[in-house]
Motif scaffolding. Sequence first.
Motif, PDB file in Angstrom:
ATOM      1  N   LEU A  57       3.781  -6.421  12.717  1.00  0.00           N
ATOM      2  CA  LEU A  57       2.885  -5.793  11.753  1.00  0.00           C
ATOM      3  C   LEU A  57       1.737  -6.745  11.407  1.00  0.00           C
ATOM      4  CD1 LEU A  57       2.324  -3.540   9.607  1.00  0.00           C
ATOM      5  CD2 LEU A  57       3.766  -4.868   8.066  1.00  0.00           C
ATOM      6  N   VAL A  58       0.495  -6.272  11.556  1.00  0.00           N
ATOM      7  CA  VAL A  58      -0.667  -7.086  11.193  1.00  0.00           C
ATOM      8  C   VAL A  58      -1.540  -6.434  10.126  1.00  0.00           C
ATOM      9  CG1 VAL A  58      -0.807  -8.368  13.366  1.00  0.00           C
ATOM     10  CG2 VAL A  58      -2.066  -6.210  13.116  1.00  0.00           C
ATOM     11  N   TYR A  59      -1.304  -5.132   9.857  1.00  0.00           N
ATOM     12  CA  TYR A  59      -2.142  -4.445   8.882  1.00  0.00           C
ATOM     13  C   TYR A  59      -1.412  -3.207   8.378  1.00  0.00           C
ATOM     14  CZ  TYR A  59      -6.343  -2.329   6.853  1.00  0.00           C
ATOM     15  OH  TYR A  59      -7.260  -1.777   5.998  1.00  0.00           O
ATOM     16  N   GLU A  60      -1.525  -2.957   7.078  1.00  0.00           N
ATOM     17  CA  GLU A  60      -0.975  -1.739   6.487  1.00  0.00           C
ATOM     18  C   GLU A  60      -2.134  -0.885   5.989  1.00  0.00           C
ATOM     19  OE1 GLU A  60       2.016  -2.502   3.553  1.00  0.00           O
ATOM     20  OE2 GLU A  60       3.227  -3.658   4.955  1.00  0.00           O
ATOM     21  N   PHE A 120      -2.795  11.000   4.173  1.00  0.00           N
ATOM     22  CA  PHE A 120      -2.659  10.154   2.993  1.00  0.00           C
ATOM     23  C   PHE A 120      -1.363   9.356   2.989  1.00  0.00           C
ATOM     24  CE2 PHE A 120      -5.384  13.709   1.847  1.00  0.00           C
ATOM     25  CZ  PHE A 120      -6.505  13.012   1.451  1.00  0.00           C
ATOM     26  N   HIS A 121      -0.767   9.147   4.151  1.00  0.00           N
ATOM     27  CA  HIS A 121       0.497   8.445   4.253  1.00  0.00           C
ATOM     28  C   HIS A 121       0.274   7.048   4.828  1.00  0.00           C
ATOM     29  CE1 HIS A 121       4.749   8.438   3.977  1.00  0.00           C
ATOM     30  NE2 HIS A 121       4.975   8.374   5.265  1.00  0.00           N
ATOM     31  N   ARG A 122       1.054   6.072   4.379  1.00  0.00           N
ATOM     32  CA  ARG A 122       0.921   4.691   4.845  1.00  0.00           C
ATOM     33  C   ARG A 122       1.155   4.592   6.349  1.00  0.00           C
ATOM     34  NH1 ARG A 122       4.714  -0.415   3.904  1.00  0.00           N
ATOM     35  NH2 ARG A 122       5.837   0.712   5.478  1.00  0.00           N
ATOM     36  N   VAL A 123       0.318   3.800   7.004  1.00  0.00           N
ATOM     37  CA  VAL A 123       0.386   3.605   8.441  1.00  0.00           C
ATOM     38  C   VAL A 123       0.388   2.110   8.732  1.00  0.00           C
ATOM     39  CG1 VAL A 123      -0.827   3.978  10.628  1.00  0.00           C
ATOM     40  CG2 VAL A 123      -0.835   5.770   8.894  1.00  0.00           C
ATOM     41  N   ILE A 129      -6.258   7.828   9.264  1.00  0.00           N
ATOM     42  CA  ILE A 129      -7.625   7.580   9.734  1.00  0.00           C
ATOM     43  C   ILE A 129      -7.954   6.091   9.688  1.00  0.00           C
ATOM     44  CG2 ILE A 129     -10.072   8.015   9.259  1.00  0.00           C
ATOM     45  CD1 ILE A 129      -9.146  10.824   8.265  1.00  0.00           C
ATOM     46  N   GLU A 130      -7.617   5.446   8.586  1.00  0.00           N
ATOM     47  CA  GLU A 130      -7.849   4.001   8.474  1.00  0.00           C
ATOM     48  C   GLU A 130      -7.058   3.254   9.542  1.00  0.00           C
ATOM     49  OE1 GLU A 130      -7.335   0.331   5.274  1.00  0.00           O
ATOM     50  OE2 GLU A 130      -6.560   2.322   4.769  1.00  0.00           O
ATOM     51  N   GLY A 131      -5.820   3.643   9.755  1.00  0.00           N
ATOM     52  CA  GLY A 131      -4.997   3.014  10.784  1.00  0.00           C
ATOM     53  C   GLY A 131      -5.600   3.153  12.165  1.00  0.00           C
TER      54      GLY A 131
END
Length: 80
Positions: free
Chosen positions: A9-12, A48-51, A17-19
């Motif tokens: 994991l390098v980014y949450e 709108f869910h965490r990726v 879309i952001e992911g």
Amino acid sequence: MISPEDWVLVYEAGNLIEGQMVQARLEQEGIPARLRYEAIHTLIASAFHRVEVLVPAEWVEQARQILAMEAPPSDLDLPD
């Protein structure tokens, strides 16, 4: 072939879309990246869910350096 346990994991991201934008940025630099998120059956909910953005272990430092240059530290949610 990279095994699943070799991805780090390098980014949450706060949403899909952001992911996808982060994934595209890393791939633009030649870094393999994949997204991990819980599948939700509606498009609106998944937007709108965490990726989580993952890269192979050997690319972690380079990926974090690229992401750190993209925005001020307060705008990035980089795991330790």
